[in-house]
Design a protein around this motif. Structure first.
Motif, mmCIF file in Angstrom:
data_model
loop_
_atom_site.group_PDB
_atom_site.id
_atom_site.type_symbol
_atom_site.label_atom_id
_atom_site.label_comp_id
_atom_site.label_asym_id
_atom_site.label_seq_id
_atom_site.Cartn_x
_atom_site.Cartn_y
_atom_site.Cartn_z
ATOM 1 N N LEU A 11 0.852 -1.183 0.000
ATOM 2 C CA LEU A 11 0.000 0.000 0.000
ATOM 3 C C LEU A 11 0.886 1.230 0.000
ATOM 4 O O LEU A 11 1.720 1.392 0.909
ATOM 5 C CB LEU A 11 -0.898 -0.011 1.241
ATOM 6 C CG LEU A 11 -1.718 1.242 1.499
ATOM 7 C CD1 LEU A 11 -2.705 1.496 0.363
ATOM 8 C CD2 LEU A 11 -2.457 1.135 2.840
ATOM 9 N N ARG A 38 -1.821 -6.849 -14.948
ATOM 10 C CA ARG A 38 -2.482 -6.468 -13.705
ATOM 11 C C ARG A 38 -3.984 -6.597 -13.876
ATOM 12 O O ARG A 38 -4.506 -6.525 -14.996
ATOM 13 C CB ARG A 38 -2.121 -5.032 -13.306
ATOM 14 C CG ARG A 38 -2.611 -3.961 -14.273
ATOM 15 C CD ARG A 38 -2.038 -2.616 -13.893
ATOM 16 N NE ARG A 38 -2.506 -1.558 -14.794
ATOM 17 C CZ ARG A 38 -2.029 -0.313 -14.769
ATOM 18 N NH1 ARG A 38 -1.099 0.031 -13.904
ATOM 19 N NH2 ARG A 38 -2.522 0.583 -15.608
ATOM 20 N N ALA A 40 -7.526 -5.201 -11.835
ATOM 21 C CA ALA A 40 -8.209 -4.475 -10.770
ATOM 22 C C ALA A 40 -9.558 -5.157 -10.502
ATOM 23 O O ALA A 40 -10.103 -5.821 -11.390
ATOM 24 C CB ALA A 40 -8.425 -3.023 -11.185
ATOM 25 N N PRO A 88 -3.499 6.160 -8.460
ATOM 26 C CA PRO A 88 -4.559 5.287 -7.937
ATOM 27 C C PRO A 88 -5.049 4.281 -8.970
ATOM 28 O O PRO A 88 -5.391 3.143 -8.618
ATOM 29 C CB PRO A 88 -5.661 6.273 -7.549
ATOM 30 C CG PRO A 88 -4.926 7.520 -7.185
ATOM 31 C CD PRO A 88 -3.777 7.584 -8.168
ATOM 32 N N THR A 91 -3.714 0.620 -9.185
ATOM 33 C CA THR A 91 -4.113 -0.381 -8.199
ATOM 34 C C THR A 91 -4.579 -1.672 -8.859
ATOM 35 O O THR A 91 -5.323 -1.632 -9.839
ATOM 36 C CB THR A 91 -5.231 0.170 -7.300
ATOM 37 O OG1 THR A 91 -4.705 1.251 -6.521
ATOM 38 C CG2 THR A 91 -5.783 -0.889 -6.368
ATOM 39 N N GLN A 117 -0.488 -7.869 -4.605
ATOM 40 C CA GLN A 117 -1.419 -6.743 -4.574
ATOM 41 C C GLN A 117 -0.677 -5.413 -4.472
ATOM 42 O O GLN A 117 0.186 -5.240 -3.602
ATOM 43 C CB GLN A 117 -2.374 -6.877 -3.392
ATOM 44 C CG GLN A 117 -3.335 -5.709 -3.213
ATOM 45 C CD GLN A 117 -4.388 -5.660 -4.299
ATOM 46 O OE1 GLN A 117 -4.990 -6.680 -4.647
ATOM 47 N NE2 GLN A 117 -4.645 -4.466 -4.838
ATOM 48 N N THR A 119 -1.714 -1.404 -4.044
ATOM 49 C CA THR A 119 -2.795 -0.462 -3.775
ATOM 50 C C THR A 119 -2.205 0.929 -3.662
ATOM 51 O O THR A 119 -1.297 1.158 -2.860
ATOM 52 C CB THR A 119 -3.535 -0.811 -2.481
ATOM 53 O OG1 THR A 119 -4.033 -2.152 -2.558
ATOM 54 C CG2 THR A 119 -4.703 0.140 -2.253
ATOM 55 N N SER A 121 -3.109 4.796 -2.910
ATOM 56 C CA SER A 121 -4.120 5.696 -2.369
ATOM 57 C C SER A 121 -3.889 7.114 -2.877
ATOM 58 O O SER A 121 -2.751 7.513 -3.145
ATOM 59 C CB SER A 121 -4.075 5.680 -0.841
ATOM 60 O OG SER A 121 -2.835 6.160 -0.374
#
Length: 122
Positions: A11, A38, A40, A88, A91, A117, A119, A121
């Motif tokens: 993250l 990837r 999402a 973002p 992600t 994963q 992520t 922000s």
């Protein structure tokens, strides 16, 4: 058959960097083209980047070109994806796969790893 294990996800905030790794089990790893994709949540898998056998040719999707760098260390049987200036929309679960032939699309890869994963922000 080549077994692949991805790592390095996490993250982060927008603008940060991450480096993903894809470790392969096979000694013949240097005979394969390697790609990253990837996915999402709720969206289709997206091609990200690919690197050839020797590492002197790479190809990127337009969405990551100029921000991501794919590289390989055949002595360590490892592929890397350096991701800078993360957004973002980057992600997703990032996975790697191998192909015996040069390809620049998802269709060229038979199966993808479990993934790691990422992520980002805002």
């Amino acid at each position: 058959q080549v077994q692949l294990v991805e790592s390095g996800g996490g993250l982060v905030q927008a603008g940060d960097s991450l480096r993903l790794s894809c470790a392969a089990s096979a000694r013949s790893f240097h005979n394969y083209v390697v790609g990253w994709s990837r996915q999402a949540p709720g969206r289709e898998r997206e091609f990200v980047a690919v690197i050839n056998w020797s590492g002197d040719w790479t190809y990127y999707s337009e969405s990551v070109k100029g921000r991501f760098t794919i590289s390989r260390d055949n002595a360590k049987n490892t592929i890397y994806l350096q991701m800078n200036s993360l957004k973002p929309e980057d992600t997703g679960v990032y996975s790697c796969a191998v192909s015996p032939r040069l390809t620049m699309s998802l269709a060229g890869f038979a199966s993808w790893g479990q993934g790691t994963q990422v992520t980002v922000s805002s």
